[in-house]
Structures are given as structure tokens and as C-alpha cells.
Scaffold this motif. Structure first.
Motif, short mmCIF file in Angstrom:
data_model
loop_
_atom_site.label_atom_id
_atom_site.label_comp_id
_atom_site.label_asym_id
_atom_site.label_seq_id
_atom_site.Cartn_x
_atom_site.Cartn_y
_atom_site.Cartn_z
N VAL A 99 -16.19 68.66 -56.28
CA VAL A 99 -17.21 67.76 -56.82
C VAL A 99 -18.40 68.56 -57.35
N LEU A 100 -18.86 69.50 -56.56
CA LEU A 100 -19.97 70.33 -56.99
C LEU A 100 -19.63 71.11 -58.26
N PHE A 101 -18.40 71.60 -58.33
CA PHE A 101 -17.98 72.36 -59.50
C PHE A 101 -17.90 71.45 -60.72
N ALA A 102 -17.43 70.23 -60.55
CA ALA A 102 -17.37 69.27 -61.66
C ALA A 102 -18.77 69.01 -62.22
N GLU A 103 -19.75 68.88 -61.33
CA GLU A 103 -21.12 68.67 -61.79
C GLU A 103 -21.67 69.92 -62.48
N HIS A 104 -21.28 71.07 -62.00
CA HIS A 104 -21.66 72.34 -62.64
C HIS A 104 -21.11 72.38 -64.07
N LEU A 105 -19.88 71.95 -64.25
CA LEU A 105 -19.29 71.90 -65.57
C LEU A 105 -20.07 70.94 -66.48
N ALA A 106 -20.47 69.80 -65.93
CA ALA A 106 -21.25 68.84 -66.71
C ALA A 106 -22.60 69.43 -67.12
N ASP A 107 -23.20 70.22 -66.25
CA ASP A 107 -24.47 70.88 -66.59
C ASP A 107 -24.28 71.83 -67.78
N ILE A 108 -23.21 72.59 -67.76
CA ILE A 108 -22.92 73.53 -68.85
C ILE A 108 -22.73 72.76 -70.16
N ALA A 109 -21.94 71.70 -70.09
CA ALA A 109 -21.69 70.90 -71.29
C ALA A 109 -22.98 70.31 -71.84
N GLY A 110 -23.79 69.76 -70.96
CA GLY A 110 -25.02 69.11 -71.40
C GLY A 110 -25.98 70.06 -72.07
N ALA A 111 -26.11 71.26 -71.53
CA ALA A 111 -27.02 72.25 -72.12
C ALA A 111 -26.59 72.62 -73.54
N THR A 112 -25.28 72.73 -73.74
CA THR A 112 -24.76 73.07 -75.06
C THR A 112 -24.97 71.92 -76.03
N ILE A 113 -24.67 70.71 -75.61
CA ILE A 113 -24.81 69.54 -76.47
C ILE A 113 -26.25 69.33 -76.90
N GLU A 114 -27.17 69.52 -75.99
CA GLU A 114 -28.59 69.34 -76.31
C GLU A 114 -29.03 70.26 -77.45
N ARG A 115 -28.47 71.46 -77.50
CA ARG A 115 -28.85 72.40 -78.55
C ARG A 115 -28.43 71.92 -79.93
N TYR A 116 -27.32 71.18 -79.99
CA TYR A 116 -26.79 70.76 -81.28
C TYR A 116 -27.16 69.34 -81.69
N PHE A 117 -27.56 68.51 -80.75
CA PHE A 117 -27.79 67.09 -81.04
C PHE A 117 -28.84 66.92 -82.13
N ARG A 118 -28.47 66.17 -83.18
CA ARG A 118 -29.31 65.93 -84.35
C ARG A 118 -29.71 67.23 -85.07
N GLY A 119 -28.84 68.22 -84.96
CA GLY A 119 -29.07 69.50 -85.62
C GLY A 119 -27.89 69.86 -86.50
N ASP A 120 -27.65 71.14 -86.66
CA ASP A 120 -26.56 71.64 -87.49
C ASP A 120 -25.27 71.63 -86.68
N ILE A 121 -24.54 70.52 -86.77
CA ILE A 121 -23.33 70.34 -85.96
C ILE A 121 -22.08 70.86 -86.67
N ARG A 122 -22.21 71.20 -87.93
CA ARG A 122 -21.10 71.78 -88.72
C ARG A 122 -19.83 70.94 -88.59
N ALA A 123 -19.95 69.71 -88.99
CA ALA A 123 -18.83 68.75 -88.86
C ALA A 123 -17.67 69.13 -89.76
N GLU A 124 -16.47 68.99 -89.21
CA GLU A 124 -15.24 69.17 -89.97
C GLU A 124 -14.48 67.85 -89.94
N TYR A 125 -13.90 67.50 -91.06
CA TYR A 125 -13.22 66.21 -91.17
C TYR A 125 -11.71 66.41 -91.11
N LYS A 126 -11.06 65.56 -90.35
CA LYS A 126 -9.61 65.67 -90.18
C LYS A 126 -9.00 64.28 -90.19
N ASN A 127 -7.68 64.23 -90.28
CA ASN A 127 -7.00 62.94 -90.41
C ASN A 127 -6.74 62.25 -89.08
#
Length: 262
Positions: free
Chosen positions: A8-36
């Protein structure tokens, strides 16, 4: 991992890592790629989050398997598998809408034991652990007890999910029977259902990484989550998901599904 609590603690640690990365990109240069398919868009944030989480799992928990939306599957050596959707709701993320979420689940022999729905922009994190009460930011949550379908709030990501005759008929009838319908929820709507703000969520064609984390979160809040036949979701499920705040409401929606199938 040494213990269940450690997972459980490790799962929350993973969520912390994900959140920090997402915050850096949110409403910024997300370099979207389009696929089918299966998702029409992917961003640098989706890939970077999953890469970081995979690296962390491989370092800390090398015997467990990994299933992720962007980079596929690594087989488990111990029966445990981490299931990752780095950004569930990439379309919303790309539009700057904070209704996406990171989904992290730990499954044991195909059964979801731990689930996290994490929204890093609004700072909301639902943590579900099998057999325990679901917590939102360390406070317990409870799903809706409403049983009057005519007063219910229905949510789904898009009406475009319901295109075949049976599902279109079912969704139209359900919309007619409930009080209001909200669109555009992605993973976030399931957290809101766990907290009692939404009474019904119905979606079609979800993948394992879309629903695995939802199961412990919703069950731990008192909500009911099944496929459209009322059966438990499994690796072989089609991904047609029905969630209600309580069993009474669930039976009412299942009846509408059965009538649409006739």
C-alpha cells in the motif's frame, strides 16, 4: 515487498511519482501524438509517467508483473501484478481539464487487492484496499445510498461509447429514467461515485488498466461494480462496466440492461 502494508505504501509512492510528473506538463507542452486506436491521443506525459513507474517497480519489486497502457506486459514471477494507466483521460488532460487520473492497481492471481485513483491537480487521492474502507486524502468515504432511480445522477465519459443497437437502447432508456446525466468524467467520475456525489456510472469497452484500480476503491466505499451481466470483472471481461452507489440501485439498472437485450 515485505508485507501487504508495504504494498500500500509503495502504491502511494508510485502515485506521488506520477503526480509530480503530470504537474510539470499540465497545460504546458504535452507534445500530443494522434493515433487511431485504442485511444486517439497520447502525450509525452503518458509515456514518461509509465516509464518512471515501471523503473521504480522493477527496482523495488522485481518479481511482480507489470501491465501498462503504453508499454504492455511484463510477466509476474510471484502472482502479483501492478496495473498502470498513467493518465486515464488523456483527451481531458490534453484539453487542460482536471478530470483525468492516474490509476494504479495491485492484483494477486487476477484479483484487484489495492487500487488508487489519483488526481494530482485537484490533490485528491482515493485509496482502496480489499476488505477495508476506502479513504480520500486519509478520510473515509461512503457511496450514495439513493435508491430512487428518478432522482439519480448518471455519469459516463462519452455517449459515443453506446453505438450498437443494444447498448444505445439501454443508455437512452437509462437517461430517460434518471434525473440528470453528466458527460466527460473519465477515471475521476469513479472517485466521485465512491464519495457519494454520483449515483451511477456506466461505460463500455474498458481495458484491464481502465478498471482494475477502480474495484477496491468502489467496493471499499460501499458501491457495487460489475460487468453488465452483474458478474465480477475479470481478465476475460469485455470491459462493459456498471457502478452504482448501492445494491438496490444496481438491480434497477441491471433490469434496464436485460430489457434492452430482449
Amino acid at each position: 515487498m515485505k508485507s501487504y502494508f508495504g504494498y500500500v505504501l509503495f502504491a502511494e509512492h508510485l502515485a506521488d511519482i506520477a503526480g509530480a510528473t503530470i504537474e510539470r506538463y499540465f497545460r504546458g507542452d504535452i507534445r500530443a501524438e494522434y493515433k487511431n486506436s485504442p485511444s486517439p491521443i497520447v502525450t509525452i506525459a503518458d509515456r514518461e509517467v509509465e516509464e518512471k513507474l515501471r523503473e521504480e517497480i522493477e527496482f523495488e519489486d522485481s518479481d511482480s508483473g507489470i501491465i501498462g497502457e503504453e508499454f504492455g506486459e511484463r510477466k509476474s514471477k510471484n502472482g502479483y501484478t501492478w496495473v498502470i494507466d498513467p493518465i486515464d483521460g488523456t483527451i481531458a488532460f490534453s484539453c487542460g481539464k482536471p478530470v483525468f487520473a492516474t490509476l494504479i492497481a495491485l492484483m494477486k492471481d487476477g484479483i484487484p487487492l489495492i487500487g488508487i485513483i489519483d488526481q494530482p491537480i485537484t490533490k485528491e487521492r482515493w485509496v482502496g484496499v480489499s476488505g477495508n474502507t476506502t479513504m480520500l486524502n486519509e478520510e473515509p468515504v461512503k457511496s450514495s445510498t439513493l435508491t430512487d432511480l428518478s432522482k439519480a445522477k448518471l455519469s459516463t465519459t462519452s455517449p459515443g461509447m453506446f453505438t450498437d443497437p443494444m447498448s444505445a437502447a439501454f443508455f437512452k432508456e437509462l437517461q430517460n429514467r434518471v434525473h440528470i446525466t453528466s458527460f466527460g468524467g473519465d477515471a475521476y467520475q469513479y472517485g466521485l461515485c465512491a464519495s457519494g456525489h454520483i449515483d451511477i456510472v456506466v461505460e463500455k469497452g474498458l481495458n484491464l488498466y481502465d478498471w482494475a484500480a477502480l474495484v477496491p476503491v468502489l467496493k471499499g466505499s460501499g458501491a457495487v461494480i460489475t460487468d453488465w451481466n452483474g458478474e465480477e470483472l475479470t481478465n476475460s471481461s469485455k470491459g462493459d462496466v456498471l457502478v452504482t452507489g448501492n445494491q438496490n440501485l444496481h438491480e434497477q439498472v441491471l433490469q434496464i440492461i436485460r430489457q434492452a437485450a430482449l
